[in-house]
Design a protein around this motif. Structure first.
Motif, short mmCIF file in Angstrom:
data_model
loop_
_atom_site.label_atom_id
_atom_site.label_comp_id
_atom_site.label_asym_id
_atom_site.label_seq_id
_atom_site.Cartn_x
_atom_site.Cartn_y
_atom_site.Cartn_z
N GLY A 162 0.81 -1.21 0.00
CA GLY A 162 0.00 0.00 0.00
C GLY A 162 0.84 1.26 0.00
O GLY A 162 0.54 2.23 -0.71
N ILE A 163 1.92 1.27 0.78
CA ILE A 163 2.83 2.42 0.81
C ILE A 163 3.45 2.63 -0.56
O ILE A 163 3.57 3.76 -1.05
N GLU A 164 3.85 1.54 -1.20
CA GLU A 164 4.43 1.64 -2.54
C GLU A 164 3.44 2.21 -3.53
O GLU A 164 3.79 3.03 -4.38
N ARG A 165 2.18 1.80 -3.41
CA ARG A 165 1.15 2.31 -4.32
C ARG A 165 0.91 3.81 -4.09
O ARG A 165 0.80 4.58 -5.05
N LEU A 177 10.52 5.61 -0.22
CA LEU A 177 9.78 4.39 0.07
C LEU A 177 10.47 3.56 1.15
O LEU A 177 9.81 3.06 2.07
N GLN A 178 11.80 3.40 1.06
CA GLN A 178 12.50 2.52 1.98
C GLN A 178 12.39 2.94 3.44
O GLN A 178 11.98 2.13 4.29
N PRO A 179 12.74 4.19 3.80
CA PRO A 179 12.65 4.53 5.23
C PRO A 179 11.23 4.52 5.77
O PRO A 179 11.00 4.11 6.91
N VAL A 180 10.27 4.97 4.96
CA VAL A 180 8.88 4.96 5.43
C VAL A 180 8.39 3.53 5.63
O VAL A 180 7.77 3.21 6.66
N ALA A 181 8.67 2.66 4.65
CA ALA A 181 8.25 1.27 4.77
C ALA A 181 8.93 0.59 5.95
O ALA A 181 8.31 -0.18 6.69
N GLY A 182 10.23 0.86 6.15
CA GLY A 182 10.94 0.27 7.28
C GLY A 182 10.36 0.71 8.61
O GLY A 182 10.18 -0.10 9.53
N PHE A 183 10.03 2.00 8.73
CA PHE A 183 9.44 2.52 9.97
C PHE A 183 8.08 1.89 10.23
O PHE A 183 7.80 1.43 11.35
#
Length: 410
Positions: A162-165, A177-183
């Motif tokens: 969903g974050i990627e979308r 994308l990477q830091p937000v998804a990791g958090f």
């Protein structure tokens, strides 16, 4: 969107054949073609068109020198390497092959590549998100997680998709994308452990982020270095390391944000053995969907991936992880090249989804995790194993090209 990427003044200086070669190279890089394969296939296509050419490709730059009977032209383009798209690579390879055999004209090839570039993905977002979630859940099983950890990893996989979308829809830079998804992954796993049911949040976070961990990029980078493509290999290696560190940055911030939320189960439970075999079948299918491979290509992807996994698990108890990684990559490479020879299809169709199961991205993540916890020796050991296993995979792939020479370049 398909476009020639040339301003009008430059277009007037290029022949139709040279403009097509530039466009085709841009398209191949956009769908994740490694530099050593892109350069070879484009030189072959250019030769079939009567153009002497040199292609120099890195993940951020494309330099093309083309010489025909009239003049020599050099074009430099700033590019951004895209994610692997198996279906479009497969269809583009077919078009280029037909052009080499003189079955279609340059204009027809250009129109067909335009249609390929503008075509919709083979799967809707719902299916893609489900595949991401399934791959995360299956990896949680392979990491010996419990049923609760499997469900939590599945939920995090859906969140990451969903974050990627959302990021793609907003047109933001992919680096966010990477830091937000990791958090988000770390906070969700910690919240489940604190407020719902105790679990191993670090295992769940790793499994939930497995789609974003750049293990495949690391392996491709080392392959490029091994075959002499130094500029491309160094650039891709740096990009993979930065992606891994920014991904872990989000995780580290979450761990500092909620340090008291970690609640481990008193009696860790493991999934039944037969779940492992189900996960081994689910993983290659899920990654086939993530890499946009069509259903007709699933059987060979599953067969090659299972071959690599079975070889790895058979060799591991006797010779260790290094020899097991080499043997598994050798088996995957030979299987992919054999498929390419028998069906006259690109070996990347089976190779890429099958290799993602073997790449050592999880070791790189664990290395950073150990270093954050001031476990320096363990962190260095994990980092060393990451590079060692990646090099073993590269050695296996290169050896497979000698054992079963590929019929196609891609």
């Amino acid at each position: 969107m398909w476009r020639s990427e040339l301003c009008e003044t430059e277009t007037g200086k290029l022949t139709a054949a040279k403009a097509f070669l530039l466009d085709a190279a841009m398209l191949l890089h956009r769908y994740g073609t490694p530099s050593h394969r892109l350069e070879r296939v484009m030189c072959k296509v250019a030769s079939s068109l009567g153009i002497e050419s040199v292609f120099l490709y890195t993940p951020t730059a494309l330099v093309i020198s083309m010489k025909d009977a009239d003049e020599e032209t050099t074009v430099v383009r700033r590019v951004d390497s895209g994610e692997v798209h198996v279906d479009k690579l497969f269809r583009a390879d077919e078009v280029l092959e037909r052009l080499e055999r003189k079955e279609i004209s340059i204009e027809q090839a250009k129109d067909q590549l335009q249609q390929i570039d503008q075509s919709a993905p083979p799967y809707p977002f719902v299916v893609y998100a489900a595949a991401c979630a399934a791959s995360c859940a299956a990896l949680a099983v392979l990491f010996h997680g419990s049923l609760v950890e499997l469900v939590a990893a599945l939920l995090i996989g859906l969140c990451v998709a969903g974050i990627e979308r959302v990021q793609s829809g907003l047109g933001r830079q992919r680096s966010l994308l990477q830091p937000v998804a990791g958090f988000v992954a770390a906070v969700v796993s910690l919240a489940i452990a604190r407020f719902i049911v105790p679990l191993d949040d670090r295992l769940v976070t790793l499994a939930g982020l497995i789609v974003l961990i750049p293990g495949l990029s690391l392996t491709v980078a080392l392959t490029e270095l091994a075959v002499g493509h130094l500029s491309a290999g160094v650039a891709r290696l740096a990009g993979a390391l930065v992606s891994l560190m920014t991904l872990f940055l989000g995780v580290a911030i979450a761990w500092r944000f909620a340090p008291n939320w970690r609640v481990l189960p008193e009696h860790p439970a493991d999934t039944p053995v037969w779940w492992q075999w189900i996960a081994l079948i689910v993983v290659p299918i899920a990654f086939a969907i993530v890499f946009q491979a069509r259903m007709a290509q699933w059987p060979v992807i599953v067969a090659v991936a299972m071959l690599g996994i079975l070889v790895s698990r058979s060799v591991l108890p006797y010779y260790g992880v290094e020899v097991a990684s080499f043997a598994a990559a050798l088996a995957v490479g030979c299987g992919s090249n054999l498929y390419a020879r028998l069906r006259n299809r690109p070996a990347l169709i089976a190779l890429t989804p099958a290799m993602i199961v073997l790449v050592p991205g999880a070791f790189g993540y664990r290395s950073l995790s150990a270093l954050l916890d001031h476990q320096t020796i363990e962190g260095v050991e994990f980092g060393f194993h990451t590079v060692l296993i990646a090099m073993c995979l590269v050695g296996g792939l290169l050896t497979s090209n000698a054992v079963v020479p590929p019929k196609r370049i891609l």
